[in-house]
Design an enzyme around this catalytic site. Sequence first.
Site, PDB file in Angstrom:
ATOM      1  N   ARG E  21       0.617   5.366   5.929  1.00  0.00           N
ATOM      2  CA  ARG E  21      -0.406   4.878   4.999  1.00  0.00           C
ATOM      3  C   ARG E  21      -0.454   3.358   4.958  1.00  0.00           C
ATOM      4  NH1 ARG E  21       0.588   7.681  -0.723  1.00  0.00           N
ATOM      5  NH2 ARG E  21       2.706   7.142  -0.082  1.00  0.00           N
ATOM      6  N   GLY E  22      -1.574   2.821   4.519  1.00  0.00           N
ATOM      7  CA  GLY E  22      -1.678   1.368   4.396  1.00  0.00           C
ATOM      8  C   GLY E  22      -2.256   0.791   5.664  1.00  0.00           C
ATOM      9  N   ALA E  23      -3.059  -0.271   5.510  1.00  0.00           N
ATOM     10  CA  ALA E  23      -3.778  -0.831   6.652  1.00  0.00           C
ATOM     11  C   ALA E  23      -2.835  -1.221   7.781  1.00  0.00           C
ATOM     12  CB  ALA E  23      -4.599  -2.040   6.192  1.00  0.00           C
ATOM     13  N   ALA E  24      -1.772  -1.942   7.479  1.00  0.00           N
ATOM     14  CA  ALA E  24      -0.890  -2.443   8.532  1.00  0.00           C
ATOM     15  C   ALA E  24      -0.093  -1.324   9.197  1.00  0.00           C
ATOM     16  CB  ALA E  24       0.031  -3.529   7.965  1.00  0.00           C
ATOM     17  N   ARG E  64      -9.019   9.433  10.574  1.00  0.00           N
ATOM     18  CA  ARG E  64      -9.464   8.678   9.411  1.00  0.00           C
ATOM     19  C   ARG E  64     -10.702   7.870   9.772  1.00  0.00           C
ATOM     20  NH1 ARG E  64      -5.136   7.441   5.757  1.00  0.00           N
ATOM     21  NH2 ARG E  64      -6.537   6.039   4.683  1.00  0.00           N
ATOM     22  N   CYS E 129      -7.235  -8.163  -9.311  1.00  0.00           N
ATOM     23  CA  CYS E 129      -6.619  -7.002  -8.665  1.00  0.00           C
ATOM     24  C   CYS E 129      -5.231  -7.348  -8.116  1.00  0.00           C
ATOM     25  CB  CYS E 129      -7.532  -6.437  -7.564  1.00  0.00           C
ATOM     26  SG  CYS E 129      -7.110  -4.725  -7.116  1.00  0.00           S
ATOM     27  N   ASP E 198     -10.774  -5.902   1.048  1.00  0.00           N
ATOM     28  CA  ASP E 198     -10.615  -4.581   1.666  1.00  0.00           C
ATOM     29  C   ASP E 198     -11.263  -4.547   3.038  1.00  0.00           C
ATOM     30  OD1 ASP E 198     -10.279  -3.950  -1.375  1.00  0.00           O
ATOM     31  OD2 ASP E 198      -9.386  -2.314  -0.207  1.00  0.00           O
ATOM     32  N   LYS E 209     -12.208  -5.388  -4.398  1.00  0.00           N
ATOM     33  CA  LYS E 209     -12.154  -4.663  -5.671  1.00  0.00           C
ATOM     34  C   LYS E 209     -13.341  -5.038  -6.580  1.00  0.00           C
ATOM     35  CE  LYS E 209      -9.587  -2.394  -6.698  1.00  0.00           C
ATOM     36  NZ  LYS E 209      -9.642  -0.926  -6.531  1.00  0.00           N
TER      37      LYS E 209
END
Lengths: 315, 315, 315, 315, 315, 315
Positions: E21-24, E64, E129, E198, E209
Amino acid sequence: MADVHPTVEAVAADIAAMETRGAAPIADAAADALRAQARESDAETPAAFRAELRAAARHLLDTRPTAVSLPNALRYVLRRVEGETVEALRQSTLAAADAFCSQLDRAQDDLGQVGANRLRDGDCIMTHCHSTDVLACVEAAREQGKELTAVVKETRPRNQGHITAERLRDLDVPVTLIVDSAARRYLNDVDHVMVGADAIAADGSVVNKIGTSGLAVNARDRGTPIVVAAQTIKLHPDTLTGHTVEIELRDESEVISQEQRGAIGEIAVDNPAFDVTPPRYLDAIVTEHGQFPPESIVTLMRELFGEGTTEPWAE
Amino acid sequence: MADVHPTVEAVAADIAAMETRGAAPIADAAADALRAQARESDAETPAAFRAELRAAARHLLDTRPTAVSLPNALRYVLRRVEGETVEALRQSTLAAADAFCSQLDRAQDDLGQVGANRLRDGDCIMTHCHSTDVLACVEAAREQGKELTAVVKETRPRNQGHITAERLRDLDVPVTLIVDSAARRYLNDVDHVMVGADAIAADGSVVNKIGTSGLAVNARDRGTPIVVAAQTIKLHPDTLTGHTVEIELRDESEVISQEQRGAIGEIAVDNPAFDVTPPRYLDAIVTEHGQFPPESIVTLMRELFGEGTTEPWAE
Amino acid sequence: MADVHPTVEAVAADIAAMETRGAAPIADAAADALRAQARESDAETPAAFRAELRAAARHLLDTRPTAVSLPNALRYVLRRVEGETVEALRQSTLAAADAFCSQLDRAQDDLGQVGANRLRDGDCIMTHCHSTDVLACVEAAREQGKELTAVVKETRPRNQGHITAERLRDLDVPVTLIVDSAARRYLNDVDHVMVGADAIAADGSVVNKIGTSGLAVNARDRGTPIVVAAQTIKLHPDTLTGHTVEIELRDESEVISQEQRGAIGEIAVDNPAFDVTPPRYLDAIVTEHGQFPPESIVTLMRELFGEGTTEPWAE
Amino acid sequence: MADVHPTVEAVAADIAAMETRGAAPIADAAADALRAQARESDAETPAAFRAELRAAARHLLDTRPTAVSLPNALRYVLRRVEGETVEALRQSTLAAADAFCSQLDRAQDDLGQVGANRLRDGDCIMTHCHSTDVLACVEAAREQGKELTAVVKETRPRNQGHITAERLRDLDVPVTLIVDSAARRYLNDVDHVMVGADAIAADGSVVNKIGTSGLAVNARDRGTPIVVAAQTIKLHPDTLTGHTVEIELRDESEVISQEQRGAIGEIAVDNPAFDVTPPRYLDAIVTEHGQFPPESIVTLMRELFGEGTTEPWAE
Amino acid sequence: MADVHPTVEAVAADIAAMETRGAAPIADAAADALRAQARESDAETPAAFRAELRAAARHLLDTRPTAVSLPNALRYVLRRVEGETVEALRQSTLAAADAFCSQLDRAQDDLGQVGANRLRDGDCIMTHCHSTDVLACVEAAREQGKELTAVVKETRPRNQGHITAERLRDLDVPVTLIVDSAARRYLNDVDHVMVGADAIAADGSVVNKIGTSGLAVNARDRGTPIVVAAQTIKLHPDTLTGHTVEIELRDESEVISQEQRGAIGEIAVDNPAFDVTPPRYLDAIVTEHGQFPPESIVTLMRELFGEGTTEPWAE
Amino acid sequence: MADVHPTVEAVAADIAAMETRGAAPIADAAADALRAQARESDAETPAAFRAELRAAARHLLDTRPTAVSLPNALRYVLRRVEGETVEALRQSTLAAADAFCSQLDRAQDDLGQVGANRLRDGDCIMTHCHSTDVLACVEAAREQGKELTAVVKETRPRNQGHITAERLRDLDVPVTLIVDSAARRYLNDVDHVMVGADAIAADGSVVNKIGTSGLAVNARDRGTPIVVAAQTIKLHPDTLTGHTVEIELRDESEVISQEQRGAIGEIAVDNPAFDVTPPRYLDAIVTEHGQFPPESIVTLMRELFGEGTTEPWAE
């Protein structure tokens, strides 16, 4: 001076005689002429070959010194000519001309796809004048199954909005026609303003049909996004060197009839064909290479056509 | 219901039949009708006299429910009717009607003087549509010996700019006629934009010929001062109570001929006659009582015509 | 020091004990107290009568030094006290108190009518916090038969938007509730932003629930009209003399719970209740006397409550 | 032509000889002269009395046709002359002159109080040029016990900032002196910009020392509030009728010395003394009658000095 | 269809199951999977090798379809695959995957360094955020020995500001927590606004956000610099072709509890997770490759990930 | 540590002793020193050769750590050093140094040509401070036969405007000299504002003589185009990594004499030499490589000098 191939002469003659007309056909013909020159050259040295190409380019340029797409075709090809032998030069010339023509051939379709992606189902667009690049965006959006409506400015003095209205009708886009002065009143009901371009300068400003800049200022004031749809042959590398685009002043008879004029008395009538919109009033420029902020288009201009500070056809 | 004097009926009939036309003549006739009603009344009680006046006012109002100058004349006179006796009421009515008509009579001249004072010798002005109030400013400036030039927008769809051009020529003002879309290009060469008004609202916004608001936004963006020249009969006290001014949608035949329309196919044509310019885009409103920032015109409106929350003619 | 009538004392006590609460009830009670003081006074000289009134006013003022509507009631009445005899003073006082209370009584209805007139059938409004003046506008519009929809900001930290949502539902207005941060995303779909006011200053700036100024800046940027609905008891004559409105800092427990706070560690929590919106971001202020550009509200303030540079209750 | 009283002649002579100098002393002397004329008049008819007053006013006006405060004093008094008998006229004249002089006498103190109320303890202000009205605000704030600091622009070409710096030092205000060009760099660290005015026009624009308008534009851009502190004798009723304020061009020796000029060669040197700041760049005008948005100052102008479209001294 | 290596399948499964999970981490895993595919391939022809790689990419993409960092990893590697032999293709693939992973590994540190360099000792920042990229800038600045303070917006509806507040406390940065609506009030006391992203579009707009765009408009209005801190895996090459970023609408329970909702009655609750900030409201985008004006980020996007008009994984 | 060639040491010494001064001479000398180092090197391995070059670069850098053009020369050359052998490295170094020096040599002329192309016959320009790059544009325009006039700001505190005035006179350009504060008054009569730059940052902001940013804000407000003329040696690659340019605070004696200061008393005098203009207030940057929107100059910066995140001279 180097010889110019008969095909080059024929192409130049057709352009000069306006039998070849329009930005894309002219660019296509020019690249084609260089291809002919390269293919048929019997130059014996690389230097001679290059001199021939430059001469061909100059010959073509002389036909229409102010067109934008013509020198772009020449710049594109000439700066990709490379090699140590005549044959290598020839092959790179042919490859560059092929690449240019093939990109040109699908440019409007590619651009239309990019512009269409910005539009959502149900959107309303406002247009000014008549731009086939804008129409390509609408057509692609329609093919994506999106319903659109349009507010069309009539675009005095020549009412090209009427043509746009007809083309949009052909695409089953409901049209509301308005006078140019009514645009601001409709900007809050519109999701996008889409306009074409006659030329795009290195500083990101866009030369387009008179009335574009005033519309853009109002679109920004109303918070309505405004995009320019323009193929890269509209980029104007001369502006990299600070040259400004000359604004054509057209005949006054487009603005007022002889009779009306006579009734009023001694007045001047000014009929500028274009105006200049600074980049800060525009949200994006949509090209066949994707969309760009106007302030970045100079990067694409240099990538495709070189620095502009040098003229690749110079003797 | 109280009787209405025959003069009132005659005036009302002329207004209804459009034999009395134009903001000032209508206002003048209405005040005149109240004067007749007051002068000739044989009411025996103050209440009866007041009832007659209100009835006369309602009768006049019914002829043109949307005119601005008509209720202004009535408001001006009725709210100055005061006294404890019929005679006192009569005299105050006559005085108010006289004052109104006399101010109205010289309003355009006074306004012209104010507007002229803003202009300097050698200035260039840009106009939109045709406004006799704007012309009064130019005429007064010419009489002050100032040389002026003008850029005149043609003002589609009805080309009232042609009339303005002709009138300016009569005043020896050199004119350059342009299409509406060309305005921005000339704004930096122009010292003032001067426009008239069809109605002015309590929130300082100005209703004027379609295209005014887009021009004003561009004038502000270019740093060119823009003034509205309008007599106070154009003030619209109904707007004090939040009423918005209805924008007339005129016939599409003004925009496009039957033939052109037929050639295009099934489209809608919208032809709004006016638009609304918020006060923040305007530098000043020039009236016969002097010039005001648009944000302050409400003070003059209330001074002349009352609060607007009450209708002095209500039964 | 002059005597204060028991009714005045009772009213003052109720205000001090917060049994009389809210801007309008407090103003009403204060005017009523002055009426009682005037009616029952047995002062023998005009000077003594005036001294009594001033003393009564000071007594009332002491209860809530920072309320806005209380001194407005006092200013309104006291500056209309005139006459050469005790009886004349008494009558003018009673008349002024009556006028004030009667206007106050119908102020919200009148204001609602004005605000409703700005709305068109089918419009969508956005609100911030909970304002009965805004609701009065919506209610009047509903009674005019207009269909409306609303986007309601929740208005952290106290979520008064929930109350507004409920009241709008009672008026059959479909509501979409959003977090405060989402406002900009909806501004282009909204026809009006309508907010109330806690106080309005002489320089045209509006003190209202925290978040109003940021919303106003975004509304202007998006071209969405924004109006303030506020009865004239919210006008703040002290600001004529340059006084700024103190911004209340409320308890941090409204922003974050003890537990959450404990989990984060040593931080400061600021909870300002209000902010200040400069007039240039607001289109109009809607009052029971009609609508005004914010830059002109000072004229109404002086008309109703005097210059502000003098305190009519000063000993 | 009516007689002019010797006191009027003496006052006029002193003004003409510049023995009476400065806006306030001139206004005071002019009102005083009218008082003398009224008090000593032996006119036998109201008409004769009025004619005398007008003649006195014209005599005074002739001395300094371009001063602002002189006609304001005359306008203030003359428009308050009323009555049916010579005695009534005399008394109203004396009362008006007294009122004017007494207001003038305390105007700067009152104004200082208003301006001081805008400042908070610990604030930093930026000033341009030297204005005793601005200093009055600072002095009053200091007397309120507020600590202030100041950024002082030197104000080329005559460096009046040096005087301001010295006066602020006398008030124990720490001063940072900067060149005019450095202002923008400091605007984010400053809480208020405070400037004076040479004249204030009906359209809300402010004429002040050259450099004010550029500073105001930058203050607005940086979000720093900017106020003008000016007594109402600086209001310029002539501008109600559209008259623009003539900008004095001063001697070039203020800008460059003979030697420097000689070294450069043949150049022009322009030295305008003032510039004009439109109201949209200013937050408030602080006067002795309270603070006003610039767009509303016209209301105060008309209240004090009349419409301006009529000259009360006209023969 | 070409075979996909088991490692690719395993990585895809982990991403699909959200164990990665997570962008990186996703980007890292994807590049790693391509490395495995290349290393272990037993393709016999360059065409077969390329087909395998494209198939692997498609397999990964399917897990995804809306993530941004996943296609970026694939684009980065695939467009650097070059060579005439299988071995050359393999080596270039491995090198590209290594380069990508190694840059990714130090991206946040490098970016933090760039952002930290913009901050000066004693500065106050405002955040919205929770962004680890913003925190990396603060952390690097703290390591440079700079003292900082922070104003943290709580960031409704999910209050990620609480997390930011805690992390800043861990870095010894004094924090003031505010509700989102209070931001404007603090903007003049703040030296920088720093937010994450994002996704970043080709036209220079930033998706972040909900609340970011409203904050940015106010920061620009107040003259407060605002920067976006975002690693280049947030760049969104699909937007080059005009695609807009879909804004997720999240569950209403984040905004209002079931109970509160029930008490209000039938309302809609909208909960958009993100909004879009146009480039003209942002001063710079800080990445691990340095800082860029938002209008230029498209250049970096094309350099790293190609034109976007072609999908390198297309069959 | 590697040896440094005596030529490098001599060049470094001259720079340190300020015998070599000015951006261009320093850059030229630095490139020349690297050429000498490369030419004379007897390094036996590529690694040793590279180490020598880096050492030479560090030695040069140490002389003036804050100059901009010096590291640019080093970056330009070092990032073009490539090859597998000492000889290849040597040749590429020599070629890069030659290219740099030759471009530098004609940069001002090329830039002047670009700037001149923006000017039309009859234009009026406004300048601030003294920039040889701006003068090169004017000179080239004069050589193109264009008539120009100029408004020259004196540019306190050091009055470099006097030098500009003299140089323009030498080019037969009529000059009007004004104080800095008068600029706004002349902006509407001026066709272009042209200024130089001390440094240009990656985020598109321009560091130039104090007063530039305030002038730019006013030029934008007035709609007057403003361009920066600057050779690429003014680009500041350190800013790519977020570094801000330190603003020199110069001696107060430039602002006020000892005597004047003494007369005023205890005050602070701030004398910042430069300020920073954000890109949104500038229309274009004119360089020897053509003109660019300020938001795109980062592309040219990276092309010429690399990413900036790495220091090519690092040990």
